[in-house]
Design a protein around this motif. Structure first.
Motif, PDB file in Angstrom:
ATOM      1  N   GLN A   7      14.430   7.973  14.192  1.00 50.45           N
ATOM      2  CA  GLN A   7      13.295   6.421  14.030  1.00 50.45           C
ATOM      3  C   GLN A   7      12.321   6.592  14.819  1.00 50.45           C
ATOM      4  OE1 GLN A   7      15.813   3.700  15.153  1.00 50.45           O
ATOM      5  NE2 GLN A   7      13.918   2.123  15.759  1.00 50.45           N
ATOM      6  N   THR A   9       7.844   5.460  14.139  1.00 56.06           N
ATOM      7  CA  THR A   9       7.064   3.926  13.558  1.00 56.06           C
ATOM      8  C   THR A   9       5.814   4.774  12.418  1.00 56.06           C
ATOM      9  OG1 THR A   9       7.037   2.380  15.497  1.00 56.06           O
ATOM     10  CG2 THR A   9       5.056   2.294  14.109  1.00 56.06           C
ATOM     11  N   VAL A  23       7.790   9.751  16.382  1.00 57.70           N
ATOM     12  CA  VAL A  23       8.745   9.305  16.576  1.00 57.70           C
ATOM     13  C   VAL A  23       8.089   9.562  18.434  1.00 57.70           C
ATOM     14  CG1 VAL A  23      11.298  10.430  17.185  1.00 57.70           C
ATOM     15  CG2 VAL A  23      10.618   9.436  14.619  1.00 57.70           C
ATOM     16  N   THR A  56       9.373   0.410  11.068  1.00 54.84           N
ATOM     17  CA  THR A  56       9.614   0.649  11.785  1.00 54.84           C
ATOM     18  C   THR A  56      10.510   1.785  10.627  1.00 54.84           C
ATOM     19  OG1 THR A  56       9.100  -0.723  13.562  1.00 54.84           O
ATOM     20  CG2 THR A  56      11.364   1.073  13.274  1.00 54.84           C
ATOM     21  N   VAL A  57      10.793   2.994   9.933  1.00 49.10           N
ATOM     22  CA  VAL A  57      11.379   3.268   9.771  1.00 49.10           C
ATOM     23  C   VAL A  57      12.307   4.606  10.037  1.00 49.10           C
ATOM     24  CG1 VAL A  57       9.717   3.407   7.664  1.00 49.10           C
ATOM     25  CG2 VAL A  57       9.872   4.899   9.443  1.00 49.10           C
ATOM     26  N   ARG A  58      13.773   4.956   9.417  1.00 49.26           N
ATOM     27  CA  ARG A  58      14.362   6.018   9.846  1.00 49.26           C
ATOM     28  C   ARG A  58      14.169   6.936   8.858  1.00 49.26           C
ATOM     29  NH1 ARG A  58      19.952   3.978  12.283  1.00 49.26           N
ATOM     30  NH2 ARG A  58      20.822   5.914  12.225  1.00 49.26           N
ATOM     31  N   GLU A  76      14.344   0.793   5.909  1.00 53.67           N
ATOM     32  CA  GLU A  76      13.176   0.255   7.455  1.00 53.67           C
ATOM     33  C   GLU A  76      14.340  -0.495   8.254  1.00 53.67           C
ATOM     34  OE1 GLU A  76       9.854  -2.417   7.572  1.00 53.67           O
ATOM     35  OE2 GLU A  76      10.340  -2.116   4.666  1.00 53.67           O
ATOM     36  N   GLN A  77      13.739  -1.018   9.432  1.00 55.64           N
ATOM     37  CA  GLN A  77      14.745  -1.458  10.588  1.00 55.64           C
ATOM     38  C   GLN A  77      13.940  -2.556  10.547  1.00 55.64           C
ATOM     39  OE1 GLN A  77      17.392   0.021  11.010  1.00 55.64           O
ATOM     40  NE2 GLN A  77      16.775   1.253  12.730  1.00 55.64           N
TER      41      GLN A  77
END
Length: 78
Positions: A7, A9, A23, A56-58, A76-77
């Motif tokens: 996870q 940005t 990360v 914010t992504v995974r 996406e978180q």
């Protein structure tokens, strides 16, 4: 072996179908016992160019897509 999921940005979305994800990893220093922050940038595949800087992504490991891309965006978180 399971694929890693990280996870982070999004720091850049200038390339077509590619984003750069920063990360951050935290761990206690083995001798000093202080929490250390280490950052690393990964290039990830973004099929529809949906993610922008600051999101914010995974990301998940995948087969190589190009010379530097070995990750794809999962979600996406919130």
């Amino acid at each position: 072996m399971p694929r890693r999921i990280l996870q982070g940005t999004v720091t850049s979305d200038k390339n077509e179908q590619t984003i750069t994800v920063l990360v951050e990893r935290r761990f206690p220093h083995p001798v000093m016992k202080k929490t250390v922050r280490v950052t690393k940038k990964y290039r990830a595949h973004d099929e529809n160019n949906t993610f922008k800087v600051g999101d914010t992504v995974r990301i998940i490991e995948c087969a190589p897509i190009s010379k530097s891309k070995r990750w794809t965006v999962v979600t996406e978180q919130a």
